[in-house]
Design a protein around this motif. Structure first.
Motif, short mmCIF file in Angstrom:
data_model
loop_
_atom_site.label_atom_id
_atom_site.label_comp_id
_atom_site.label_asym_id
_atom_site.label_seq_id
_atom_site.Cartn_x
_atom_site.Cartn_y
_atom_site.Cartn_z
N CYS A 54 -3.22 -3.28 5.77
CA CYS A 54 -3.12 -2.38 4.73
C CYS A 54 -3.36 -0.95 4.98
O CYS A 54 -2.60 -0.09 4.40
CB CYS A 54 -4.02 -2.87 3.53
SG CYS A 54 -3.60 -4.42 2.65
N ALA A 56 -0.90 2.24 4.35
CA ALA A 56 -1.34 3.21 3.55
C ALA A 56 -1.23 4.53 4.21
O ALA A 56 -0.56 5.49 3.71
CB ALA A 56 -2.67 2.99 3.19
N PRO A 66 0.82 -1.06 -0.03
CA PRO A 66 0.02 -0.03 0.02
C PRO A 66 0.93 1.36 0.07
O PRO A 66 0.27 2.38 -0.18
CB PRO A 66 -0.62 -0.04 1.39
CG PRO A 66 -0.92 -1.71 1.94
CD PRO A 66 0.65 -1.97 1.24
N GLY A 87 -0.91 4.71 -1.13
CA GLY A 87 -1.04 5.93 -0.12
C GLY A 87 -0.02 7.00 -0.21
O GLY A 87 -0.39 8.16 -0.17
#
Length: 435
Positions: free
Chosen positions: A137, A141, A87, A91
């Protein structure tokens, strides 16, 4: 919230005077890490970094054990670690605008609270495995946003001179030390509490970090007054960073050497097996590179003048991967350890590049630039790991590591040549010649 991965002059507390930032001596003499710890706000950021880093390490190992116990699946257990990397790119690219559009302290505290909330949800016995992975996740992120905002905030707290460089170095050293000790401490914790209990500890560390940042740092206004959409701000910032020739090459100098240097680490197990080093030797191989990195940064930060660190930055970057070529000899344990320690020590080049980068980035773009740097670093290391593993399916491990050294050195030489061509746009020439 740092991975193993690991932090404006001009931005002042709302309604107040500029923060008091100790200036480096005019002579360029080294003032060491002690000067950084004399800044009260930095002490709060440093301890918060320790706490959030502990939270990430404990979360990774605890969640891996928990998912394996719930499913009995090695694949899902390993996926927990992979989700710590995947991620970052999303992100760091789509959420980077947060770092400049909102006050830094608010962003940092909110990121810690999001992570604490995710850890708290993991503790609940009713949380299914799919949700546990989704929560992992979510933590990954927001991590690049947190790290990028914190790095930009260091420039507010320490100025954009040598104190900033040393502050960044200290946070990197702590992250590297986590590679050496973090998982061992996590294992000890799991020996006395169940995985969900360890995740509760993670929740507490994130909350502690949030409290330290809320009450230990000053409120500063947002750097970018643009009220436009977050996604547009994030993507515009990325375009501005990569459109600037100087910023682009400095960013790549942070990214490219780690992409190739992960090869001996990710292939340490098959190398130990092929050379008969054994499990004890494997542990030493895994520790050698981060140990060299810590030693190199500590020496450069405490013993060398700022001007000296700047002068050696590009030569060190050029040869940072060259030691890996020694793996062509399929070295035994002693020589392999020496090679990896030397390769790690060359990472001291980052202290010089840090100074140039923070001076080259416009104040209103610093949060987004630092967020992109963090996201790109984690992503490119993940790519490097995957490519090294793929190559080892077809070639001997020693050949793969040697190839990483050769190809990586060629890439570094090209980047160093480009960096020299762009000198002078951010004051780099002045720092290359200061005494």
């Amino acid at each position: 919230m740092d991975p193993g991965l690991a932090e404006t002059a001009g931005a002042h507390p709302a309604g107040g005077a500029p923060p008091s930032v100790p200036a480096p001596p005019a002579t360029g003499a080294p003032h060491g890490y002690g000067a950084v710890f004399r800044v009260r706000e930095f002490r709060a950021v440093f301890v918060a970094h320790l706490m959030s880093l502990l939270g990430v390490v404990v979360c990774e190992i605890s969640l891996t054990v928990l998912i394996y116990r719930l499913t009995g699946s090695p694949l899902l257990s390993a996926l927990t670690f992979a989700l710590g990397f995947l991620p970052y790119l999303v992100g760091g690219t789509l959420l980077a605008g947060v770092a400049d559009k909102y006050p830094a302290r608010r962003v940092l505290v909110l990121c810690d609270l999001v992570c604490a909330g995710c850890a708290a949800a993991m503790v609940l016995p009713v949380t299914p495995v799919a949700v546990l992975l989704a929560l992992r996740c979510a933590i990954a992120a927001v991590s690049p946003v947190f790290n990028g905002t914190r790095t930009a905030t260091l420039a507010d707290i320490l100025g954009d001179g040598d104190l900033f460089v040393l502050g960044r170095s200290l946070l990197r050293i702590v992250s590297q030390s986590a590679v050496l000790t973090g998982f061992g401490l996590g294992g000890l914790l799991l020996a006395v509490v169940p995985p969900r209990g360890a995740l509760a500890v993670t929740c507490c560390t994130f909350l502690g970090s949030a409290l330290l940042l809320r009450f230990g740092t000053k409120r500063r206004p947002a750097r970018d007054g643009d009220s436009g959409a977050l996604l547009r701000s994030s993507l515009t910032g990325a375009r501005q960073v990569f459109a600037d020739r100087r910023l682009r090459v400095l960013m790549l100098l942070f990214w490219v050497p780690p992409m190739f240097s992960v090869a001996p680490e990710v292939l340490a197990t098959p190398y130990a097996d092929a050379t008969g080093i054994g499990s004890a030797g494997l542990g030493l191989l895994m520790c050698a590179l981060p140990a060299g990195t810590i030693a190199g940064e500590l020496y450069a930060g405490s013993a060398l003048r700022p001007g000296t660190r700047a002068r050696i930055a590009l030569p060190l970057a050029a040869v940072s991967l060259l030691p890996l070529v020694a793996f062509a000899l399929t070295p035994g344990l002693a020589l392999a350890l020496l090679v990896l320690v030397v390769a790690g020590a060359t990472n001291a080049y980052t202290l010089g590049v840090d100074r140039w980068f923070i001076e080259a980035v416009p104040d209103e773009l610093r949060g987004r630039a630092m967020t992109l740097m963090t996201a790109g670093l984690m992503t490119i290391q993940g790519v490097g790991m995957a490519l090294a593993g793929l190559a080892a399916e077809f070639y001997a491990v020693s050949t793969v590591v040697t190839g990483a050294g050769v190809i990586g050195t060629v890439c570094c030489l090209l980047l160093v040549a480009e960096a020299r061509r762009t000198e002078g746009r951010d004051g780099a020439d002045r720092h290359m010649t200061c005494r």
